[in-house]
Design a protein around this motif. Structure first.
Motif, PDB file in Angstrom:
ATOM      1  N   UNK A 314       0.859  -1.196   0.000  1.00  0.00           N
ATOM      2  CA  UNK A 314       0.000   0.000   0.000  1.00  0.00           C
ATOM      3  C   UNK A 314       0.887   1.236   0.000  1.00  0.00           C
ATOM      4  N   UNK A 315       0.369   2.304  -0.595  1.00  0.00           N
ATOM      5  CA  UNK A 315       1.071   3.586  -0.527  1.00  0.00           C
ATOM      6  C   UNK A 315       0.647   4.282   0.767  1.00  0.00           C
ATOM      7  N   UNK A 316       1.548   5.078   1.386  1.00  0.00           N
ATOM      8  CA  UNK A 316       1.183   5.723   2.654  1.00  0.00           C
ATOM      9  C   UNK A 316      -0.090   6.562   2.515  1.00  0.00           C
ATOM     10  N   UNK A 317      -1.029   6.370   3.454  1.00  0.00           N
ATOM     11  CA  UNK A 317      -2.297   7.117   3.411  1.00  0.00           C
ATOM     12  C   UNK A 317      -2.082   8.586   3.787  1.00  0.00           C
ATOM     13  N   UNK A 318      -1.067   8.845   4.606  1.00  0.00           N
ATOM     14  CA  UNK A 318      -0.762  10.236   4.980  1.00  0.00           C
ATOM     15  C   UNK A 318       0.709  10.479   4.648  1.00  0.00           C
ATOM     16  N   UNK A 319       0.939  11.188   3.560  1.00  0.00           N
ATOM     17  CA  UNK A 319       2.309  11.427   3.104  1.00  0.00           C
ATOM     18  C   UNK A 319       2.899  12.651   3.807  1.00  0.00           C
ATOM     19  N   UNK A 320       4.203  12.831   3.613  1.00  0.00           N
ATOM     20  CA  UNK A 320       4.858  14.021   4.175  1.00  0.00           C
ATOM     21  C   UNK A 320       4.216  15.281   3.602  1.00  0.00           C
ATOM     22  N   UNK A 321       3.891  15.270   2.306  1.00  0.00           N
ATOM     23  CA  UNK A 321       3.316  16.464   1.668  1.00  0.00           C
ATOM     24  C   UNK A 321       1.937  16.785   2.245  1.00  0.00           C
ATOM     25  N   UNK A 322       1.153  15.744   2.466  1.00  0.00           N
ATOM     26  CA  UNK A 322      -0.179  15.918   3.027  1.00  0.00           C
ATOM     27  C   UNK A 322      -0.085  16.497   4.444  1.00  0.00           C
ATOM     28  N   UNK A 323       0.797  15.893   5.258  1.00  0.00           N
ATOM     29  CA  UNK A 323       0.966  16.366   6.635  1.00  0.00           C
ATOM     30  C   UNK A 323       1.545  17.777   6.669  1.00  0.00           C
ATOM     31  N   UNK A 324       2.400  18.089   5.693  1.00  0.00           N
ATOM     32  CA  UNK A 324       2.969  19.445   5.632  1.00  0.00           C
ATOM     33  C   UNK A 324       1.867  20.471   5.388  1.00  0.00           C
ATOM     34  N   UNK A 325       0.892  20.082   4.585  1.00  0.00           N
ATOM     35  CA  UNK A 325      -0.229  20.985   4.308  1.00  0.00           C
ATOM     36  C   UNK A 325      -1.038  21.270   5.591  1.00  0.00           C
ATOM     37  N   UNK A 326      -1.178  20.244   6.430  1.00  0.00           N
ATOM     38  CA  UNK A 326      -1.838  20.464   7.723  1.00  0.00           C
ATOM     39  C   UNK A 326      -1.013  21.435   8.563  1.00  0.00           C
ATOM     40  N   UNK A 327       0.317  21.253   8.532  1.00  0.00           N
ATOM     41  CA  UNK A 327       1.171  22.170   9.302  1.00  0.00           C
ATOM     42  C   UNK A 327       1.091  23.590   8.763  1.00  0.00           C
ATOM     43  N   UNK A 328       0.900  23.715   7.470  1.00  0.00           N
ATOM     44  CA  UNK A 328       0.752  25.066   6.895  1.00  0.00           C
ATOM     45  C   UNK A 328      -0.507  25.731   7.453  1.00  0.00           C
ATOM     46  N   UNK A 329      -1.557  24.942   7.659  1.00  0.00           N
ATOM     47  CA  UNK A 329      -2.788  25.502   8.236  1.00  0.00           C
ATOM     48  C   UNK A 329      -2.534  25.945   9.678  1.00  0.00           C
ATOM     49  N   UNK A 330      -1.826  25.098  10.435  1.00  0.00           N
ATOM     50  CA  UNK A 330      -1.523  25.463  11.835  1.00  0.00           C
ATOM     51  C   UNK A 330      -0.642  26.714  11.862  1.00  0.00           C
ATOM     52  N   UNK A 331       0.311  26.763  10.943  1.00  0.00           N
ATOM     53  CA  UNK A 331       1.192  27.939  10.915  1.00  0.00           C
ATOM     54  C   UNK A 331       0.422  29.204  10.515  1.00  0.00           C
ATOM     55  N   UNK A 332      -0.506  29.032   9.594  1.00  0.00           N
ATOM     56  CA  UNK A 332      -1.348  30.179   9.212  1.00  0.00           C
ATOM     57  C   UNK A 332      -2.146  30.653  10.427  1.00  0.00           C
ATOM     58  N   UNK A 333      -2.639  29.705  11.238  1.00  0.00           N
ATOM     59  CA  UNK A 333      -3.387  30.072  12.446  1.00  0.00           C
ATOM     60  C   UNK A 333      -2.477  30.806  13.429  1.00  0.00           C
ATOM     61  N   UNK A 334      -1.238  30.329  13.578  1.00  0.00           N
ATOM     62  CA  UNK A 334      -0.309  30.987  14.504  1.00  0.00           C
ATOM     63  C   UNK A 334      -0.006  32.413  14.038  1.00  0.00           C
ATOM     64  N   UNK A 335       0.194  32.574  12.723  1.00  0.00           N
ATOM     65  CA  UNK A 335       0.449  33.936  12.201  1.00  0.00           C
ATOM     66  C   UNK A 335      -0.772  34.814  12.397  1.00  0.00           C
ATOM     67  N   UNK A 336      -1.949  34.255  12.140  1.00  0.00           N
ATOM     68  CA  UNK A 336      -3.191  35.027  12.283  1.00  0.00           C
ATOM     69  C   UNK A 336      -3.361  35.483  13.724  1.00  0.00           C
ATOM     70  N   UNK A 337      -3.018  34.592  14.683  1.00  0.00           N
ATOM     71  CA  UNK A 337      -3.153  34.951  16.096  1.00  0.00           C
ATOM     72  C   UNK A 337      -2.149  36.050  16.456  1.00  0.00           C
ATOM     73  N   UNK A 338      -0.916  35.915  15.939  1.00  0.00           N
ATOM     74  CA  UNK A 338       0.121  36.893  16.284  1.00  0.00           C
ATOM     75  C   UNK A 338      -0.176  38.262  15.676  1.00  0.00           C
ATOM     76  N   UNK A 339      -0.721  38.260  14.458  1.00  0.00           N
ATOM     77  CA  UNK A 339      -0.903  39.527  13.738  1.00  0.00           C
ATOM     78  C   UNK A 339      -2.331  40.059  13.807  1.00  0.00           C
TER      79      UNK A 339
END
Ligand SMILES: NC(=O)c1ccc[n+]([C@@H]2O[C@H](COP(=O)([O-])OP(=O)(O)OC[C@H]3O[C@@H](n4cnc5c(N)ncnc54)[C@H](O)[C@@H]3O)[C@@H](O)[C@H]2O)c1
Length: 351
Positions: A314-339
């Motif tokens: 099987x191919x990984x169901x959650x790839x590094x790229x997919x998980x990175x996209x989730x981290x981008x959302x969290x980072x966007x939230x952190x920037x939004x909170x800071x700014x």
């Protein structure tokens, strides 16, 4: 051809989660714990009667492993996972994939260069209720998603924060906990494209937040809100609502997400689908039907999937790229909170 021998798996990072993974490995016939690496504790290796290494690179050199599970602190995730990929050893990397989106981008590059598979441990995606909800939404069972609301509210014991890394940047309720929920919202409701956020550390007083609230928009135009806190005594959240992990007592009246569509709405994890027989109209009573789901739990399902990934079935169901996209959302939230503004996820992805 699939081997009938148990897969020999090493654990890197033998704290709470590493020990939990050792338990999952022991429950499955097709896996066994083969060795442990942790610079600060030998307890898990001693308890399991397997070799211990203080440095994971030593473990990778000395042991012939089919795969490793990486469960060390977030700040070490990328460098450790890259060492494993370079050694040609398949990895299940605990979430968050990295401590920041920039680091995650390095992981995506390394995973892209490597022929060795890497699965990120967003285990909730393997939960039977998530699989059923995704199927239902994908089949149009709710119509067009209009709104989603979620909660992850609980009280962690003060001693949880004795580990210094859990009080420092790279941790916090957004990266340790909300990351799971935002990942699932992406998985169930589509990509999050912009986000606003407020965070607070007023209860615990650490450098990182104990409480966060976010408002976001998905690519299809649905709006969502989510509130998370590790400092609130409350029943609402994945851990209390799903019985997924017996560490957290189950509360049968709890829930964690409400997903509202043009044709129907879904309570999660109960999978109660509310809809009108005939045309929708708020003056008419709603019907309620509970959607079916398979038996099982997310950690077992994740491990079985990882075994298939290790065997290249099987191919990984959650790839590094997919998980990175989730981290981008969290980072966007952190920037939004800071700014104090709305942040587009594309701006984080674009650097
Ligand atoms: N999937 C989930 O639901 C879930 C739940 C809890 C934790 N986690 C993740 O698991 C990871 C570990 O969390 P935890 O709560 O078990 O933390 P923990 O502090 O209990 O354990 C971390 C362990 O890593 C060890 N360690 C420190 N530096 C190391 C290094 N360089 N190499 C190897 N080991 C090292 C520590 O000695 C400790 O034993 C985190 O990334 C966390 O986000 C995931």
């Amino acid at each position: 051809m699939a081997s009938t021998q148990p897969l020999k798996i090493g654990i890197i990072g033998a704290g709470i989660m590493g020990r939990a993974h050792a338990g999952f490995l022991a429950r499955e016939e097709q896996t066994e714990l083969a060795a442990v690496a942790d610079p600060y504790t030998t307890a898990l290796a001693e308890d399991a009667g397997v070799p211990h290494f203080t440095d994971h690179r030593q473990l990778l050199r000395m042991e012939k492993l089919d795969a490793v599970i990486v469960a060390n602190p977030n700040a070490f995730h990328v460098s450790t996972a890259v060492d494993c990929l370079d050694a040609g050893v398949p990895v299940l990397l605990e979430k968050p994939a990295a401590a920041s989106y920039a680091e995650a981008a390095d992981l995506v590059a390394a995973a892209g260069r490597s022929s060795t598979p890497l699965l990120v441990g967003h285990h909730r995606r393997h939960h039977p209720a998530v699989r059923a909800a995704r199927r239902l939404i994908g089949d149009g069972g709710l119509g067009r998603i209009v709104a989603v609301n979620g909660m992850w509210l609980t009280k962690k014991a003060d001693s949880y924060f004795d580990q210094v890394w859990r009080r420092e940047p790279g941790a916090g309720v957004m990266l340790i906990n909300l990351v799971h929920d935002l990942d699932l919202i992406r998985h169930l409701c589509g990509e999050i494209v912009s986000i606003q956020a407020r965070t607070s550390n007023s209860v615990r007083g650490f450098d990182v937040e104990d409480t966060a609230g976010v408002v976001f928009e998905t690519e299809s135009g649905a709006l969502g809100s989510f509130i998370a806190s590790d400092a609130a005594t409350a029943p609402w959240g994945w851990d209390q609502a799903t019985e997924d992990d017996p560490t957290y007592p189950y509360n049968p009246t709890s829930f964690c997400y409400s997903i509202a569509g043009t044709e129907a709405s879904l309570s999660f994890p109960q999978l109660g689908r509310y809809y009108h027989e005939g045309p929708s109209d708020w003056t008419r009573p709603l019907s309620l039907r509970f959607e079916a789901k398979e038996a099982g739990d997310s950690y077992t399902n994740q491990l079985r999937h990882f075994a298939a990934v290790i065997r290249r079935e099987a191919a990984p169901a959650v790839t590094a790229a997919d998980a990175a996209r989730t981290l981008a959302v969290v980072e966007a939230a952190a920037r939004a909170a800071a700014e104090g503004c709305t942040v587009r996820v594309a701006d984080v992805l674009g650097g």
